[in-house]
Design an enzyme around this catalytic site. Sequence first.
Site, PDB file in Angstrom:
ATOM      1  N   GLY A 119       0.760  -1.244   0.000  1.00  0.00           N
ATOM      2  CA  GLY A 119       0.000   0.000   0.000  1.00  0.00           C
ATOM      3  C   GLY A 119       0.787   1.287   0.000  1.00  0.00           C
ATOM      4  O   GLY A 119       0.203   2.359  -0.157  1.00  0.00           O
ATOM      5  N   GLU A 168       3.889  -6.726   1.808  1.00  0.00           N
ATOM      6  CA  GLU A 168       3.406  -7.095   0.473  1.00  0.00           C
ATOM      7  C   GLU A 168       3.388  -5.891  -0.467  1.00  0.00           C
ATOM      8  O   GLU A 168       2.344  -5.517  -0.994  1.00  0.00           O
ATOM      9  CB  GLU A 168       1.972  -7.636   0.581  1.00  0.00           C
ATOM     10  CG  GLU A 168       1.791  -8.816   1.519  1.00  0.00           C
ATOM     11  CD  GLU A 168       0.315  -9.136   1.793  1.00  0.00           C
ATOM     12  OE1 GLU A 168      -0.579  -8.347   1.450  1.00  0.00           O
ATOM     13  OE2 GLU A 168       0.063 -10.211   2.369  1.00  0.00           O
ATOM     14  N   CYS A 223     -13.155   4.059 -29.027  1.00  0.00           N
ATOM     15  CA  CYS A 223     -14.444   4.751 -29.124  1.00  0.00           C
ATOM     16  C   CYS A 223     -15.080   4.911 -27.752  1.00  0.00           C
ATOM     17  O   CYS A 223     -16.085   4.261 -27.433  1.00  0.00           O
ATOM     18  CB  CYS A 223     -15.381   3.958 -30.023  1.00  0.00           C
ATOM     19  SG  CYS A 223     -14.575   3.446 -31.529  1.00  0.00           S
ATOM     20  N   TYR A 275      -9.342   5.364 -12.085  1.00  0.00           N
ATOM     21  CA  TYR A 275      -9.107   5.954 -10.756  1.00  0.00           C
ATOM     22  C   TYR A 275      -8.969   7.466 -10.810  1.00  0.00           C
ATOM     23  O   TYR A 275      -8.544   8.069  -9.829  1.00  0.00           O
ATOM     24  CB  TYR A 275      -7.810   5.400 -10.149  1.00  0.00           C
ATOM     25  CG  TYR A 275      -7.706   3.915 -10.051  1.00  0.00           C
ATOM     26  CD1 TYR A 275      -8.635   3.171  -9.323  1.00  0.00           C
ATOM     27  CD2 TYR A 275      -6.669   3.236 -10.675  1.00  0.00           C
ATOM     28  CE1 TYR A 275      -8.506   1.799  -9.218  1.00  0.00           C
ATOM     29  CE2 TYR A 275      -6.538   1.852 -10.570  1.00  0.00           C
ATOM     30  CZ  TYR A 275      -7.465   1.151  -9.846  1.00  0.00           C
ATOM     31  OH  TYR A 275      -7.329  -0.206  -9.740  1.00  0.00           O
ATOM     32  N   ARG A 335       3.001  -1.560  -5.857  1.00  0.00           N
ATOM     33  CA  ARG A 335       3.207  -0.282  -6.544  1.00  0.00           C
ATOM     34  C   ARG A 335       4.558   0.370  -6.220  1.00  0.00           C
ATOM     35  O   ARG A 335       5.239   0.872  -7.116  1.00  0.00           O
ATOM     36  CB  ARG A 335       2.084   0.674  -6.137  1.00  0.00           C
ATOM     37  CG  ARG A 335       2.066   1.976  -6.904  1.00  0.00           C
ATOM     38  CD  ARG A 335       1.083   2.971  -6.264  1.00  0.00           C
ATOM     39  NE  ARG A 335      -0.214   2.395  -6.001  1.00  0.00           N
ATOM     40  CZ  ARG A 335      -1.242   2.384  -6.853  1.00  0.00           C
ATOM     41  NH1 ARG A 335      -1.127   2.985  -8.018  1.00  0.00           N
ATOM     42  NH2 ARG A 335      -2.382   1.803  -6.528  1.00  0.00           N
ATOM     43  N   TYR A 352       0.197  -1.601 -12.183  1.00  0.00           N
ATOM     44  CA  TYR A 352      -1.211  -1.538 -12.595  1.00  0.00           C
ATOM     45  C   TYR A 352      -1.339  -0.888 -13.975  1.00  0.00           C
ATOM     46  O   TYR A 352      -2.310  -0.190 -14.260  1.00  0.00           O
ATOM     47  CB  TYR A 352      -2.059  -0.819 -11.524  1.00  0.00           C
ATOM     48  CG  TYR A 352      -1.850  -1.441 -10.158  1.00  0.00           C
ATOM     49  CD1 TYR A 352      -2.351  -2.711  -9.891  1.00  0.00           C
ATOM     50  CD2 TYR A 352      -1.110  -0.803  -9.167  1.00  0.00           C
ATOM     51  CE1 TYR A 352      -2.116  -3.319  -8.670  1.00  0.00           C
ATOM     52  CE2 TYR A 352      -0.877  -1.409  -7.939  1.00  0.00           C
ATOM     53  CZ  TYR A 352      -1.386  -2.665  -7.698  1.00  0.00           C
ATOM     54  OH  TYR A 352      -1.150  -3.281  -6.488  1.00  0.00           O
TER      55      TYR A 352
HETATM   56  C1  LIG Z   1      -2.932  -5.084  -4.047  1.00  0.00           C
HETATM   57  C2  LIG Z   1      -2.439  -5.718  -2.819  1.00  0.00           C
HETATM   58  C3  LIG Z   1      -1.145  -5.462  -2.352  1.00  0.00           C
HETATM   59  C4  LIG Z   1      -0.214  -4.477  -3.025  1.00  0.00           C
HETATM   60  O1  LIG Z   1      -0.653  -3.165  -2.909  1.00  0.00           O
HETATM   61  P1  LIG Z   1       0.265  -1.961  -3.407  1.00  0.00           P
HETATM   62  O2  LIG Z   1      -0.537  -0.760  -3.139  1.00  0.00           O
HETATM   63  O3  LIG Z   1       0.510  -2.166  -4.861  1.00  0.00           O
HETATM   64  O4  LIG Z   1       1.537  -2.005  -2.617  1.00  0.00           O
HETATM   65  C5  LIG Z   1      -0.721  -6.131  -1.231  1.00  0.00           C
HETATM   66  N1  LIG Z   1      -1.519  -7.011  -0.575  1.00  0.00           N
HETATM   67  C6  LIG Z   1      -2.772  -7.284  -0.988  1.00  0.00           C
HETATM   68  C7  LIG Z   1      -3.576  -8.255  -0.242  1.00  0.00           C
HETATM   69  C8  LIG Z   1      -3.274  -6.644  -2.117  1.00  0.00           C
HETATM   70  O5  LIG Z   1      -4.527  -6.905  -2.508  1.00  0.00           O
END
Ligand SMILES: *Cc1c(COP(=O)(O)O)cnc(C)c1O
Length: 415
Positions: free
Chosen positions: A239, A273, A343, A316, A276, A371
């Site tokens: 995130g 995790e 289109c 977005y 981005r 993404y």
């Molecule tokens: C999408 C997602 C991420 C990665 O999020 P980023 O914003 O790209 O770092 C990590 N964990 C889970 C469960 C996700 O769905």
Amino acid sequence: MNYFTYQQDQLYAEKIPFVDIAQRFGTPCYVYSRSAIEQQWRSYELALASRPHLICYAVKANSNIAILNLLARLGSGFDVVSAGELARVIKAGGDPRKVVFSGVGKQAQEMEMALRAGIKCFNVESIPELHLLNTVAGQLHCKAPVSIRVNPDVDANTHPYISTGLKENKFGVGIEEAETVYRTAAGLEHLQITGIDCHIGSQITSTGPHIDATRRIIRLMARLKSAGINLKHIDIGGGLGITYADETPPDPSVFINEVTREITDDSIEVLIEPGRSIVGNAGVLLTTVLYVKEAGHKNFAIVDAAMNDLIRPVLYDAWQQILSVRQHISSPKRAYDVVGPICETGDFLGLDRMLTIASGDLLAICSAGAYGFAMSSNYNSRTRAAEVLVDQDQMYEIRQREHIEELYRGEQILP
Ligand SMILES: *Cc1c(COP(=O)(O)O)cnc(C)c1O
């Protein structure tokens, strides 16, 4: 450090001018910098080095096997959300024992594949999923490692479509029900409780929300401990945001230092995790201007990339920097809507951009590494773009541009 820079009046990817990439592979085409990807991953690694940890790169951000392979070589783990992503990780040489499996809708055959591969754990998002996983593991005579995805109910202050940590979201189990869910898991014979996780959203540009979430999870872990449930890892999700325009997110190492300060038990393994923040600013979408259309008060640059290649702007409301590959320093700029050939009125890559443009010019849509290609489609029967990875003065085509025949492969006319 930025790996896409001007030298004289030409935009480069590391040591290669974008014009050379366009000449060799055509446009539209995604271009990634190896150094940029590795630098971000290492920034996380460095900050986590003093504790047991695992970086699980979120494959959905960019799932090209060349990129997964680069990360696997660094020792990365992976966060997958489907059997397809797990297959990609394995194909890329990733270690299945470093894979966590997230997602609200895992199917039995996906669970089976992941159990056979021997993944690190399932991030389970509901009680019915626990029961199905228990059944599947029972059929395979094994124990499935599980972590419960808890929804800590914090506001990540991000776009509603990429906010996942609030009560009203479909993700995870509420923090109030988490104890019940863990007790349920503890009572199921073919499950092995290993950890806890959360993921509160994406493109979060300050550490506050993650710190809040981590504090809540730590308090929950203490309650679980007194109930006899001991966890070996805490996964704080992904995130962390990146700079698209003028956002000022912390560097991954600063982010990690601030968040992990909350985790006082040094023996617990910390998982993250990130998606981005590893690849987002390591990629651009390279496109050619087809036509310049000057319609009274509005100017359009019609380019060969479109919303099927990059859907973030319309999906977005995302703003991504657009650069001219050749800088026209002395020529005057005008405002253009940079649009694709599809289109749909939503088919734009950027609105009202001050640029100097002539047909045939190359434009670079920045911050497209995450993404971008991963969300691309064949809408309007457009073949998907090529992907190129630059490593210093070398360029590699890591995915060929699709051929037209591939568009209808698998389709059948009635007899
Ligand atoms: C999408 C997602 C991420 C990665 O999020 P980023 O914003 O790209 O770092 C990590 N964990 C889970 C469960 C996700 O769905």
